[in-house]
Design an enzyme around this catalytic site. Sequence first.
Site, PDB file in Angstrom:
ATOM      1  CB  SER A  94      -0.951  -0.043   1.194  1.00 13.20           C
ATOM      2  OG  SER A  94      -1.976   0.898   1.047  1.00 13.20           O
TER       3      SER A  94
ATOM      4  CG  ASP B 275      -5.992  -3.031  -4.287  1.00 15.35           C
ATOM      5  OD1 ASP B 275      -6.822  -2.228  -3.820  1.00 15.35           O
ATOM      6  OD2 ASP B 275      -4.772  -2.944  -4.077  1.00 15.35           O
TER       7      ASP B 275
ATOM      8  CG  HIS C 196      -5.228  -2.606  -0.409  1.00 15.28           C
ATOM      9  ND1 HIS C 196      -4.564  -2.116  -1.513  1.00 15.28           N
ATOM     10  CD2 HIS C 196      -4.726  -1.892   0.650  1.00 15.28           C
ATOM     11  CE1 HIS C 196      -3.722  -1.159  -1.153  1.00 15.28           C
ATOM     12  NE2 HIS C 196      -3.806  -1.014   0.151  1.00 15.28           N
TER      13      HIS C 196
END
Length: 678
Positions: free
Chosen positions: A540, A621, A653
């Site tokens: 991320s 995601d 994600h």
Amino acid sequence: MPLSLLAALALSATPAPARPQPFTHHDMISLRRLSSPRVSPDGKQVAYVLRTTDMEANRGRTDLWLVGVDGNAAPRQLTSHPDADSEPTWAPDGKSLFFLSSRGGSSQVWRLAVDGGEAVQVTKLPLDVGAFRVSPDGTRLAVALEVFPDCPTLECTPQREEERSKRKATGRTYDKLFARHWDTWKDGRRSHVFVVPVAGGAPVDVMKGMDADSPSKPFGGAEEFTFTPDNKSIVFAARDVGRSEAWSTDLDLFVAPIDGKAKPRKLTEKNRATDTSPVFSPDGKTLAYLAMSRPGFEADRYRVILRTWPGGQERVLTQDWDRSVGSLAWSADGKTLFASAGHVGQQPIFALDVATGKPTQLTKDGAADAPQPAAGGRIVYVYDDLDSPADLHVMNVDGSESRQLTQVNQDALARIRFGGFEQFSFPGWNNETVHAYVVKPVNFDPKKKYPLAFLIHGGPQGSFGNHFHYRWNPQVYAGRGYVAVMVDFHGSTGYGQAFTDSISDDWGGKPFEDLQKGLAAALKRYSFINPDKMCALGASYGGYMINWIAGNWPDGFKCLVNHDGILDERMGYFDTEELWFPEWEHKGTPWENPEGYRKHNPIEHVAKWKTPMMVIHGGQDFRVVETQGLGTFTALQRKGIPSKLLYFPEENHWVLRPANSVQWHDEVLGWLDQWTRK
């Protein structure tokens, strides 16, 4: 034959105890996971959920367990159905538990007597129950159901879904955002709170017609709604902001009668930021809840607000306490609120004095959560740290005499060795103190040199603290023979709100400097780190930082691992879903403030890339979309840089499926070995 010889032969025939082995990702995935503790009304027992991993079925399965607060008896398993049982909730009389179960093919509320017997299904609704609450008098349930807001009846929603499934055309039209969120395409349904009698009867939508969700998407749960003390109304949190939903953090508290005869009334009209997690005091005279103060900022400090009930006068209990509160629970006498909060790389439990707001720290190291009052002036809570998975603990209300109630992984841990760890600090950006952790390799020898796994957390307003993580666990690298170092750079949580705020509009600035200085400090402090065999990994925001490192610190590492990281900040705005996040972090939209999206944009520095990189991305995601990862891999391949792409079509994600987690770790550890074991 002499007795001594017989004894010797008997001993030689007994297998020696297996020597504990270094912790691996296979161990991590197979560990049992404790969650959702609920203390009984008399404070003497705790129900909880225990998750085991079924590798053959490629999923986790959950069951309900029970243990006494005194710890004098072994925990007792309450359910063993092959389908999932979760969310135990005590009936007010303490004789039975309500819980969610998917047995029967649909998620419904069931009930089980704690002294034995078979579970009985309570709700038989045409839709899955997502979360639920029990009324104070035990006669009603508040349940969250996914419905079309314009449907006049509950049956209308499944009928409309069936009609859609029969259509040959599959296109969907949208006239506002969200079109998709987290990992799900929107189809017009909303999560609404319904009230249904336990004894049976028609469910009532207390949010009828509202184009909003309660609980909030994607992570909200039963903590976002509750019955009022008189059993006549529901207080719930929802973001009812019309077309601005995708760029608004204005989650409000509403109150609505359980008969649905009046529209919900907004309680937090004045605050345009987030209000959530309502909890009534034992005497029913005060509503406590959590609130942020800055609209559009998802990582603002959660303050505790106290509201007289039903009068409405409010005061901020924690205005002068520079910590963001997580879970919240009242003491039995209503004079104290127990709260968890991040604090300098730990997550202690604090006691907040209701009269003054003064916080008293009750636990020290590690991550403590879900505090609840129990019999005998004690507190039950969940605790874990970097070498201990979560278990239930109990302590006195002053923090003394802490005791462990469960050992859910006792047998597994007896066969495992973890790496030793410690926290250290160094002067980071502007010479401000920055904290970090080092985890030493298992079977550590101070005379040896070890390769380094440099782990970079996501968020970016997050923390790699003293916590046992099931996706980014540094002990996995320690078990493989790596030193793991994690820096809580500027922007991390638990060090005061100003420290957290400092990353906004400076993604590649202060945090990057902290990472460079943190690595230099670790190399100076720990001579056993081999500076010629280091790899950096992140997901991320951590994945973004890997891309930033590739172009701005190209000689820093032997290899890089980028999981779900952004390549192009400008395009990242247009293909993400929660627009409030980039608009806050980069001070506006790309057309209002193009410089905010340019100055720390990794794509501007691709020409300088040369470090071997593994790129990982999930096809579902929608926060950082797959083209960001594919674009990163394309650039690496086109430049002739050694690289590998690991793509999970069905993951979001995060990587959640057990088999995919095994593959993830196999690939990542293999990549690190390839570049550091030469």
